[in-house]
Scaffold this active site. Structure first.
Site, PDB file in Angstrom:
ATOM      1  N   TRP A 201       0.861  -1.183   0.000  1.00 58.16           N
ATOM      2  CA  TRP A 201       0.000   0.000   0.000  1.00 58.16           C
ATOM      3  C   TRP A 201       0.903   1.242   0.000  1.00 58.16           C
ATOM      4  O   TRP A 201       1.881   1.302   0.737  1.00 58.16           O
ATOM      5  CB  TRP A 201      -0.904   0.011   1.250  1.00 58.16           C
ATOM      6  N   ASP A 368     -15.279  13.028  -1.914  1.00 54.75           N
ATOM      7  CA  ASP A 368     -14.762  11.721  -1.502  1.00 54.75           C
ATOM      8  C   ASP A 368     -15.577  11.153  -0.344  1.00 54.75           C
ATOM      9  O   ASP A 368     -16.737  11.560  -0.104  1.00 54.75           O
ATOM     10  CB  ASP A 368     -13.265  11.854  -1.171  1.00 54.75           C
ATOM     11  N   ASP A 369     -14.977  10.266   0.395  1.00 54.57           N
ATOM     12  CA  ASP A 369     -15.611   9.510   1.475  1.00 54.57           C
ATOM     13  C   ASP A 369     -16.261  10.438   2.511  1.00 54.57           C
ATOM     14  O   ASP A 369     -15.719  11.505   2.818  1.00 54.57           O
ATOM     15  CB  ASP A 369     -14.490   8.697   2.138  1.00 54.57           C
ATOM     16  N   ARG A 445      -9.968  -2.287   8.127  1.00 51.94           N
ATOM     17  CA  ARG A 445     -10.525  -0.928   8.212  1.00 51.94           C
ATOM     18  C   ARG A 445     -11.957  -0.961   8.755  1.00 51.94           C
ATOM     19  O   ARG A 445     -12.833  -0.272   8.258  1.00 51.94           O
ATOM     20  CB  ARG A 445     -10.509  -0.251   6.841  1.00 51.94           C
ATOM     21  N   LYS A 478     -15.876   7.825  -8.341  1.00 51.99           N
ATOM     22  CA  LYS A 478     -14.621   7.209  -7.878  1.00 51.99           C
ATOM     23  C   LYS A 478     -15.015   5.970  -7.086  1.00 51.99           C
ATOM     24  O   LYS A 478     -15.650   6.071  -6.039  1.00 51.99           O
ATOM     25  CB  LYS A 478     -13.846   8.188  -6.995  1.00 51.99           C
ATOM     26  N   ASP A 480     -14.124   2.868  -4.938  1.00 53.41           N
ATOM     27  CA  ASP A 480     -13.020   2.475  -4.054  1.00 53.41           C
ATOM     28  C   ASP A 480     -13.232   1.055  -3.513  1.00 53.41           C
ATOM     29  O   ASP A 480     -14.344   0.504  -3.577  1.00 53.41           O
ATOM     30  CB  ASP A 480     -12.974   3.487  -2.896  1.00 53.41           C
ATOM     31  N   MET A 481     -12.196   0.464  -2.935  1.00 57.49           N
ATOM     32  CA  MET A 481     -12.270  -0.879  -2.357  1.00 57.49           C
ATOM     33  C   MET A 481     -11.120  -0.974  -1.359  1.00 57.49           C
ATOM     34  O   MET A 481      -9.969  -1.019  -1.760  1.00 57.49           O
ATOM     35  CB  MET A 481     -12.103  -1.894  -3.495  1.00 57.49           C
ATOM     36  N   ASN A 482     -11.451  -0.960  -0.066  1.00 58.01           N
ATOM     37  CA  ASN A 482     -10.419  -0.699   0.930  1.00 58.01           C
ATOM     38  C   ASN A 482     -10.031  -1.840   1.864  1.00 58.01           C
ATOM     39  O   ASN A 482      -9.562  -1.587   2.976  1.00 58.01           O
ATOM     40  CB  ASN A 482     -10.818   0.515   1.760  1.00 58.01           C
ATOM     41  N   CYS A 528     -10.291   2.616  -7.896  1.00 59.71           N
ATOM     42  CA  CYS A 528      -9.424   2.912  -6.765  1.00 59.71           C
ATOM     43  C   CYS A 528      -9.507   1.723  -5.820  1.00 59.71           C
ATOM     44  O   CYS A 528     -10.564   1.104  -5.688  1.00 59.71           O
ATOM     45  CB  CYS A 528      -9.925   4.180  -6.072  1.00 59.71           C
ATOM     46  N   ASP A 550      -2.233   5.882  -2.955  1.00 60.85           N
ATOM     47  CA  ASP A 550      -2.572   6.800  -1.871  1.00 60.85           C
ATOM     48  C   ASP A 550      -1.370   7.638  -1.486  1.00 60.85           C
ATOM     49  O   ASP A 550      -1.505   8.602  -0.739  1.00 60.85           O
ATOM     50  CB  ASP A 550      -3.062   6.020  -0.645  1.00 60.85           C
TER      51      ASP A 550
HETATM   52  C1  DGJ Z   1      -8.741   5.188  -0.091  1.00 61.70           C
HETATM   53  C2  DGJ Z   1      -8.530   6.018  -1.314  1.00 61.70           C
HETATM   54  O1  DGJ Z   1      -7.395   5.608  -1.995  1.00 61.70           O
HETATM   55  C3  DGJ Z   1      -8.449   7.490  -0.908  1.00 61.70           C
HETATM   56  O2  DGJ Z   1      -8.162   8.270  -2.028  1.00 61.70           O
HETATM   57  C4  DGJ Z   1      -9.757   7.872  -0.282  1.00 61.70           C
HETATM   58  O3  DGJ Z   1     -10.781   7.786  -1.235  1.00 61.70           O
HETATM   59  C5  DGJ Z   1     -10.051   6.983   0.906  1.00 61.70           C
HETATM   60  N1  DGJ Z   1      -9.966   5.589   0.563  1.00 61.70           N
HETATM   61  C6  DGJ Z   1     -11.405   7.269   1.466  1.00 61.70           C
HETATM   62  O4  DGJ Z   1     -11.772   6.414   2.448  1.00 61.70           O
END
Ligand code: DGJ
Length: 746
Positions: A201, A368-369, A445, A478, A480-482, A528, A550
């Protein structure tokens, strides 16, 4: 470009972009791979039969001969269990428990174009039947009652072959696929270096290159995503090959989940390279009459080093991958509020950002978030996709109207594949996430992964996303997947099909993305995954650009963007100027360096523009004017790497327009060195016969006209500049002169 088939219908040669790929269906029935390399004339008789000889401990599959072992035969799609001990391309467990298979040639078809198959998988799509040709070879195992079709597509002028395989169960019992790679190639020697993209990451896609040794060397993902840690790419490179010289064999998988990309050097110093879905986490039951199709693998050969390899990947992906509407559309300059506000924003703050952004020349504001449910931090609310009225009293549409009124597009962050444990969705549907019986659910997370292998969950995502997008308020998503997957199991599958979950998840995700991007073609999607955790051609098929990392620090981005460019074109990478000290590494780099690094891709900002000093605003304004001037060149030109930040204290690269009339060279130094070397950048891709007006960018933001230099001299003598500070930048613009224009020529 052409597919040649000899009169017997058993020898095949794929010629395109200066390379040839040669296959033969042997009289013994096996499909041999004879050659892949620089173009040779298509004639009968090209083979490597001398490899076939008696070898101790290599059993012979033809019992009346001692010179026919599959262990030494170079093959197109190697089986398991009949004497080839190398890496198999596939494995099928049959109803009687046997996993031994033996495929024999049964016929071929030659097709114009690349027939778009409803595979449910991302894929390269030819624009017309004249752009591409496809060869389909059918193989059959009469005992296992298995049919395998191998697909090979070539495209005009590009030294690439796109491969995939389709398995069909022709028997009366179910069979289980335990391995189904997309491509395998046997090379006659093992004297290669293997090159892959690796990282973590915030440190994605750094280049690793080491000599290929005996045994298996592989890069893979078991994380449920292609991942930050690995990329579905592998190249075997001639030792010492550079950006401009040497042979390179590369493979890239059009897939976003668990993958395997490896090479095995055998006892006789030959190398087998292969790529596909990671077999260690995969199984697929094929019922009688049903089929399974693998993702596509893109195979690229270059005899002009890594530069030519990248040029081929970039052109292929710019022309044939991704939503048609976005392939030639200029990508907007965005301001993303993440690093500007994190979760601490409200409508007033966003409008304040929008007002300044619009004044600076930004084109889209991406929210964003944190805009939904009780999302005040990352511990909660994923899944509760209703707008938070405390933060946004006029809702998304009210906010979008106000942002549109500033002349800006409106973008929105979503993370649809996830659910927070602390959410209304999870309380209502605790059974909706990936899980296995009797085990706790590991969190990443503070969130769990929704089970997208289940159609009803995909439909739920399509439902709420469509409601948002149907308002017309959102121009940009956008996605995302965290977190990565654990306890990969599905309540929707019986015990004997649990091993299908990971791939079914990908198919489910692809269906959702396909539906949404088809329904809302005007919306630009940015992929993302905690930065660049899913930067792969699978995602780029639906979402033509990806938040590269990031880590937004300009110096860190040099290596990340350089490594990413090995396979993916700059237009696919999003890169933003962020604040100093940088939020990930604490470094302070000047605005100029941050600007030029981010301008080397699809550009934007990620900082609180309302806090910029007057001087910084001026710099930003000028950057934006500059980017608009060079946008087509950066996003749709050819890209050349000039200095490697993995090895040097600097990075340099350049963009050249398709007609070679226009070029932009960017050079960014890390730390200043006393008595350091003077680098000469030998430019590439120019027209040697033309003269170019060279203009140099100065720190003050002005462009200063230098001399007129011949394209030949720019490529052989090069350009240079002295510098005396950390993070110094140089940029040159080159404009080809018309033949009748005067001026001094160096
Ligand atoms: C991870 C993304 O890479 C960031 O740019 C941002 O969108 C955060 N998540 C938000 O939780």
């Amino acid at each position: 470009m052409g597919i040649w088939v000899d009169a017997s219908g058993r020898q095949f040669q794929l010629d395109t972009g200066g390379s040839s790929y040669r296959i033969e269906a042997l009289a013994e029935g096996y499909l041999a791979h004879w050659y892949w390399g620089p173009q040779v004339r298509a004639r009968p008789g090209l083979d490597r039969r001398t490899l076939l000889r008696h070898r101790a401990f290599s059993p012979n599959v033809m019992v009346d001969r001692d010179d026919f072992s599959l262990d030494v035969l170079p093959q197109e799609y190697p089986s398991w269990g009949r004497g080839d001990y190398r890496l198999p391309a596939y494995q099928v467990r049959q109803a009687n428990g046997s996993a031994v298979t033996d495929l024999h040639f049964a016929g071929y078809r030659r097709l114009q174009g690349k027939p778009y198959a409803q595979t449910g998988l991302p894929q390269l799509v030819a624009s017309s039947d004249h752009d591409a040709e496809t060869l389909v070879i059918t193989l059959v195992d009469a005992v296992a009652q298995l049919e395998v079709e191998l697909f090979y597509t070539i495209f005009t002028e590009l030294s690439a072959v796109v491969r995939s395989a389709r398995f069909r169960n022709r028997g009366g019992d179910s069979i289980h696929l335990e391995r189904a790679l997309s491509a395998s190639v046997d090379l006659p020697s093992a004297n290669w270096e293997w090159l892959r993209l690796t990282g973590a990451w915030g440190r994605e896609r750094h280049i690793a290159r080491t000599p290929l040794g005996a045994g298996l060397q592989a890069i893979s993902s078991r994380r449920g995503a292609s991942s930050h840690q690995a990329n579905p790419f592998l190249a075997l490179v001639e030792p010492g090959a550079t950006e401009t010289q040497g042979w390179v064999y590369a493979m890239n998988l059009v897939y976003s989940g668990n993958f395997f990309a490896g090479a095995e050097v055998d006892q006789f110093d030959t190398a087998r390279m292969a790529i596909g879905i990671n077999p260690s986490l995969f199984q697929w039951q094929i019922l009688p009459g049903e089929h399974f199709i693998t993702p596509e693998a893109v195979l690229v050969f270059s005899d002009q080093g890594l530069g030519k390899m990248s040029e081929t990947f970039h052109r292929l992906y710019r022309r044939y991958l991704g939503p048609e509407a976005t392939r030639t559309r200029e990508r907007p300059i965005v301001l993303n509020n993440w690093e500007a506000t994190y979760f601490a924003f409200d409508e007033a703050k966003l409008l304040e950002l929008a007002t300044v952004a619009a004044d600076l020349g930004v084109e889209t504001l991406v929210l964003d978030d944190g805009w939904f449910g009780d999302r005040r931090d990352d511990r909660r609310a994923l899944g509760d996709w209703t707008v938070n009225r405390e933060k946004l009293p006029h809702g998304l549409t009210g906010l979008a109207e106000r942002i549109h009124a500033q002349g800006l597009g409106f973008g929105l962050w979503v993370e649809p594949e996830m659910v927070s444990v602390e959410s209304a969705l999870y309380r209502q549907h605790p059974d909706w996430c990936l899980a296995v019986p009797d085990r706790s659910r590991s969190e990443g997370r503070h969130q769990l992964v929704l089970d997208l292998s289940r159609v009803e969950i995909g439909d739920w995502i399509i439902g709420w996303m469509s409601e948002i997008l149907a308002t017309g308020a959102v121009d940009y998503i956008k996605w995302d997947m965290n977190r990565h997957m654990t306890e990969v199991g599905s309540a929707g599958l019986p015990p004997d099909r649990q091993a299908e979950t990971a791939h079914r998840y990908m198919l489910g995700l692809y269906r959702v993305l396909d539906t949404l991007t088809t329904k809302f073609p005007h919306v630009l999607f940015e992929g993302c995954s905690g930065g660049g955790g899913r930067f792969d051609p699978g995602m780029l098929y639906y979402m033509p650009q990806t938040w590269t990392s990031d880590d937004s620090d300009a110096m860190e981005r040099l290596t990340i963007q350089y490594g990413t460019s090995l396979v993916y074109p700059p237009v696919a990478m999003t890169a933003h100027v962020s604040a100093v000290p940088n939020h990930q590494v604490g470094r302070r780099t000047p605005m100029a360096a941050r600007g030029w690094v981010a301008m080397s891709a699809t550009f934007g900002y990620e900082l609180d523009v309302t806090r910029l000093t007057a001087e910084e605003r001026d710099q930003v304004r000028r950057q934006i004017v500059q980017y608009k001037r060079f946008r087509r060149l950066v996003q749709f030109g050819d890209f050349y790497r000039l200095l490697d930040p993995h090895r040097e204290n600097a990075a340099a690269w350049m963009f050249v327009s398709p007609d070679r009339g226009d070029a932009l060279v960017i050079w960014v130094n890390r730390l200043a060195e006393p008595a350091g070397p003077v680098h000469w950048l030998l430019l590439r891709g120019l027209d040697a016969a033309r003269d170019y007006q060279v203009t140099q960018w100065s720190d003050g933001g002005e462009w200063q006209s230098l001399s007129v230099v011949g394209g030949d001299a720019l490529m052989a003598v090069g350009l240079s500049r002295s510098y005396r500070s950390d993070f110094a930048v140089a940029a040159w613009h080159l404009a080809a002169r018309q033949p009748d224009e005067g001026g001094s020529v160096r």
